[in-house]
Design a protein around this motif. Structure first.
Motif, mmCIF file in Angstrom:
data_model
loop_
_atom_site.group_PDB
_atom_site.id
_atom_site.type_symbol
_atom_site.label_atom_id
_atom_site.label_comp_id
_atom_site.label_asym_id
_atom_site.label_seq_id
_atom_site.Cartn_x
_atom_site.Cartn_y
_atom_site.Cartn_z
ATOM 1 N N GLY A 118 63.340 50.637 35.781
ATOM 2 C CA GLY A 118 62.555 51.753 36.298
ATOM 3 C C GLY A 118 63.169 53.120 36.076
ATOM 4 N N LEU A 119 64.009 53.263 35.038
ATOM 5 C CA LEU A 119 64.769 54.501 34.875
ATOM 6 C C LEU A 119 64.270 55.429 33.780
ATOM 7 C CD1 LEU A 119 68.367 53.016 35.256
ATOM 8 C CD2 LEU A 119 66.897 54.017 37.024
ATOM 9 N N VAL A 120 63.208 55.053 33.047
ATOM 10 C CA VAL A 120 62.828 55.868 31.893
ATOM 11 C C VAL A 120 61.476 56.568 32.019
ATOM 12 C CG1 VAL A 120 64.201 54.369 30.378
ATOM 13 C CG2 VAL A 120 61.720 54.011 30.561
ATOM 14 N N LYS A 121 60.698 56.248 33.005
ATOM 15 C CA LYS A 121 59.346 56.802 33.095
ATOM 16 C C LYS A 121 59.368 58.327 33.145
ATOM 17 C CE LYS A 121 54.942 56.340 35.459
ATOM 18 N NZ LYS A 121 54.177 55.672 36.522
ATOM 19 N N GLY A 122 58.618 58.929 32.209
ATOM 20 C CA GLY A 122 58.520 60.379 32.157
ATOM 21 C C GLY A 122 59.735 61.082 31.596
ATOM 22 N N ARG A 123 60.704 60.334 31.103
ATOM 23 C CA ARG A 123 61.950 60.941 30.621
ATOM 24 C C ARG A 123 62.089 60.778 29.118
ATOM 25 N NH1 ARG A 123 66.988 59.736 34.455
ATOM 26 N NH2 ARG A 123 67.634 61.666 33.426
ATOM 27 N N PRO A 124 62.653 61.787 28.446
ATOM 28 C CA PRO A 124 62.923 61.622 27.018
ATOM 29 C C PRO A 124 64.019 60.593 26.808
ATOM 30 C CG PRO A 124 63.774 63.734 27.809
ATOM 31 C CD PRO A 124 63.030 63.109 28.939
ATOM 32 N N THR A 125 63.768 59.670 25.912
ATOM 33 C CA THR A 125 64.752 58.627 25.616
ATOM 34 C C THR A 125 64.391 57.976 24.289
ATOM 35 O OG1 THR A 125 65.981 56.765 26.560
ATOM 36 C CG2 THR A 125 63.595 56.749 26.870
ATOM 37 N N THR A 126 65.181 57.011 23.863
ATOM 38 C CA THR A 126 64.928 56.329 22.600
ATOM 39 C C THR A 126 65.470 54.910 22.657
ATOM 40 O OG1 THR A 126 64.983 56.613 20.192
ATOM 41 C CG2 THR A 126 67.052 57.035 21.385
ATOM 42 N N THR A 127 65.193 54.171 21.589
ATOM 43 C CA THR A 127 65.644 52.797 21.456
ATOM 44 C C THR A 127 65.582 52.427 19.975
ATOM 45 O OG1 THR A 127 65.371 50.538 22.304
ATOM 46 C CG2 THR A 127 63.349 51.733 21.785
ATOM 47 N N ASN A 128 65.871 51.185 19.663
ATOM 48 C CA ASN A 128 65.684 50.663 18.315
ATOM 49 C C ASN A 128 64.226 50.872 17.907
ATOM 50 O OD1 ASN A 128 64.921 48.519 16.299
ATOM 51 N ND2 ASN A 128 67.094 48.069 16.467
ATOM 52 N N ARG A 129 63.994 51.306 16.683
ATOM 53 C CA ARG A 129 62.629 51.620 16.242
ATOM 54 C C ARG A 129 61.670 50.441 16.389
ATOM 55 N NH1 ARG A 129 62.743 54.413 11.441
ATOM 56 N NH2 ARG A 129 64.902 54.938 11.884
ATOM 57 N N GLY A 130 62.193 49.225 16.354
ATOM 58 C CA GLY A 130 61.346 48.049 16.517
ATOM 59 C C GLY A 130 60.803 47.891 17.929
ATOM 60 N N ALA A 131 61.330 48.648 18.884
ATOM 61 C CA ALA A 131 60.889 48.562 20.275
ATOM 62 C C ALA A 131 60.308 49.883 20.781
ATOM 63 C CB ALA A 131 62.055 48.126 21.174
ATOM 64 N N TRP A 132 60.034 50.823 19.876
ATOM 65 C CA TRP A 132 59.502 52.126 20.296
ATOM 66 C C TRP A 132 58.226 51.981 21.120
ATOM 67 C CZ3 TRP A 132 60.033 55.444 15.184
ATOM 68 C CH2 TRP A 132 61.371 55.865 15.056
ATOM 69 N N ALA A 133 57.290 51.171 20.632
ATOM 70 C CA ALA A 133 56.005 51.032 21.331
ATOM 71 C C ALA A 133 56.203 50.431 22.721
ATOM 72 C CB ALA A 133 55.045 50.177 20.518
#
Length: 198
Positions: free
Chosen positions: A117-132
């Motif tokens: 529950g730590l990313v909602k509404g926040r700029p962040t990123t991950t591996n491109r395969g999990a962007w969606a």
């Protein structure tokens, strides 16, 4: 500053070892401490590609927590996907997060932060395969190599963890220290960093 790196069976080895190398150099300086930790105490860990290593301590009360990924995209029987389904690790991360100076992730470690529950509404990123998938949690996806939103710092896929670790060293100890570590590692920094204005 004490950084704890949370490791688990199925973790991607490069997610751990790249930042570990950087922060090991930084920990030679006073006031900078690094520990590999497992969720419930000391543990033998087997990585995604079979590397076996030890986490000599359990998750404590660090100043900062770093969460790697591994085993998410292929829904492996060990790794971040399974840990998210179990829910124990994500609950501990969620409980610990408010007390941290920052929490960081590389690759699909960010999906564990999303599940916590730590990313909602926040700029962040991950591996491109999990962007969606990350966007489905309400994150403000950035495609930069490293994304700094103050108390949340994330890096994209696998090797970008090295750039995140060097960025943290620069943020905490200065550019000269970070550049010196990169030089000692014979690593050319990728400075594709998004820094939140907030």
């Amino acid at each position: 500053m004490r950084i704890e790196m949370l490791v688990f069976d199925g973790v991607d080895e490069m997610d751990v070892m790249g930042p570990f190398e950087v922060w090991s150099h930084a920990s030679r300086r006073p006031g900078f401490e690094l520990a590999l930790v497992a969720l419930d105490g000391p543990a033998e860990v087997t990585g995604l590609h079979g590397l076996q290593f030890k986490a000599p301590e359990g998750l404590g009360q660090p100043d900062a927590l770093f969460v790697p990924g591994g085993g998410w995209m292929n829904r492996a029987d060990k790794g971040a996907w399974v840990e998210a389904r179990r829910g124990v690790m994500t609950a501990r991360i969620a409980a610990l997060a408010p007390s941290l100076q920052w929490i960081g992730s590389v690759c699909t470690g960010s999906m564990l932060l999303a599940e916590a529950g730590l990313v909602k509404g926040r700029p962040t990123t991950t591996n491109r395969g999990a962007w969606a998938e990350l966007e489905a949690f309400g994150a403000d996806l950035k495609t930069n190599r490293v994304v700094d939103d103050g108390t949340l710092i994330a890096a994209g896929g696998v090797t970008s963890g090295i750039d995140l670790a060097l960025y943290v060293v620069e943020r905490e100890l200065g550019a000269d220290v970070a550049d010196g570590i990169a030089g000692a590692m014979e690593y050319t920094r990728d400075r594709d960093v998004y820094v939140s204005a907030g």
